[in-house]
Design an enzyme around this catalytic site. Structure first.
Site, short mmCIF file in Angstrom:
data_model
loop_
_atom_site.label_atom_id
_atom_site.label_comp_id
_atom_site.label_asym_id
_atom_site.label_seq_id
_atom_site.Cartn_x
_atom_site.Cartn_y
_atom_site.Cartn_z
N ASN A 42 0.82 -1.21 0.00
CA ASN A 42 0.00 0.00 0.00
C ASN A 42 0.86 1.26 0.00
O ASN A 42 1.98 1.28 0.53
CB ASN A 42 -1.01 0.00 1.16
CG ASN A 42 -0.41 -0.20 2.52
OD1 ASN A 42 0.62 -0.83 2.68
ND2 ASN A 42 -1.07 0.33 3.53
N GLU A 44 0.23 5.32 0.71
CA GLU A 44 -0.71 6.34 1.17
C GLU A 44 -0.28 7.73 0.70
O GLU A 44 0.78 7.90 0.09
CB GLU A 44 -0.84 6.25 2.69
CG GLU A 44 -1.39 4.88 3.10
CD GLU A 44 -1.59 4.71 4.60
OE1 GLU A 44 -1.11 5.56 5.39
OE2 GLU A 44 -2.25 3.72 4.98
N GLU A 55 -3.04 -4.67 -3.03
CA GLU A 55 -3.53 -5.58 -4.08
C GLU A 55 -3.55 -4.88 -5.44
O GLU A 55 -3.15 -5.44 -6.45
CB GLU A 55 -4.94 -6.09 -3.76
CG GLU A 55 -5.03 -6.94 -2.51
CD GLU A 55 -5.31 -6.12 -1.26
OE1 GLU A 55 -4.82 -4.98 -1.15
OE2 GLU A 55 -6.03 -6.63 -0.39
N1 THU Z 1 -5.25 -1.67 2.61
C1 THU Z 1 -4.72 -2.43 1.61
O1 THU Z 1 -3.62 -2.15 1.11
N2 THU Z 1 -5.44 -3.48 1.17
C2 THU Z 1 -6.63 -3.87 1.66
O2 THU Z 1 -7.27 -4.76 1.13
C3 THU Z 1 -7.16 -3.23 2.87
C4 THU Z 1 -6.53 -1.93 3.22
C5 THU Z 1 -4.50 -0.50 3.09
C6 THU Z 1 -5.13 0.81 2.70
C7 THU Z 1 -4.56 1.73 3.76
O3 THU Z 1 -3.30 2.21 3.31
C8 THU Z 1 -4.35 0.82 4.96
O4 THU Z 1 -4.42 -0.50 4.49
C9 THU Z 1 -5.38 1.01 6.07
O5 THU Z 1 -6.65 0.91 5.58
#
Ligand code: THU
Length: 147
Positions: A42, A44, A55
């Protein structure tokens, strides 16, 4: 690659997350039908809503590496990535948006893609299928009446 190894790749990828706001690091490893592996994490942003999930990051790389139609299996793991190893006890299942993105790959290949949802420490694993995660999902067939 066996399940454990794919999960380890997802856990390793989580350590490369950029998640200063949620402090929740997620990693994803995708295996192709030919055994190729790509990963993502992820990412941000100070404008919170622009954050990218692990994903979808990995699916983009999969498309470039071997094509979405060749996605066979996906491992996801998430938790505290502040140390040298990912920590956390709860399995991470893909969010709704990521389920939709994985469904697109499933439509292309005509397979029910397997998802290994692992805890940060890798000790708990839920073995899931995309069609169970997003039943009655929106796909290409729903666009048949478009102009
Ligand atoms: N997140 C993911 O990368 N994949 C998911 O399926 C659920 C949430 C990330 C998004 C955000 O950066 C952090 O987890 C908290 O929600």
């Amino acid at each position: 690659m066996n399940e454990e190894q794919l999960i380890e790749r997802a856990r390793g990828a989580a350590l490369k997350a950029y998640a200063p706001y949620s402090r929740f690091s997620v990693g994803c490893a995708i295996e192709s039908v030919d055994g190729e592996i790509v990963t993502g994490a992820n990412m941000e942003n100070a404008c919170y809503r622009l954050g990218l999930c692990a994903e979808q990051s990995a699916l983009t790389t999969a498309q470039h590496a071997f094509g979405l139609d060749k996605v066979r299996r996906i491992a996801v793991a998430g938790g505290d990535g502040s140390g040298s190893e990912l920590k956390g006890e709860a399995p991470v299942t893909p969010c709704g948006g990521c389920r939709q993105a994985i469904l697109e790959a499933a439509h292309l290949s005509g397979t029910d893609i397997e998802i290994l949802a692992a805890s940060g420490d890798g000790l708990k694993v839920e073995r899931l299928r995309i069609h169970n995660l997003i039943p009655h999902g929106f796909g290409p067939a729903n666009l048949k009446d478009s102009a």
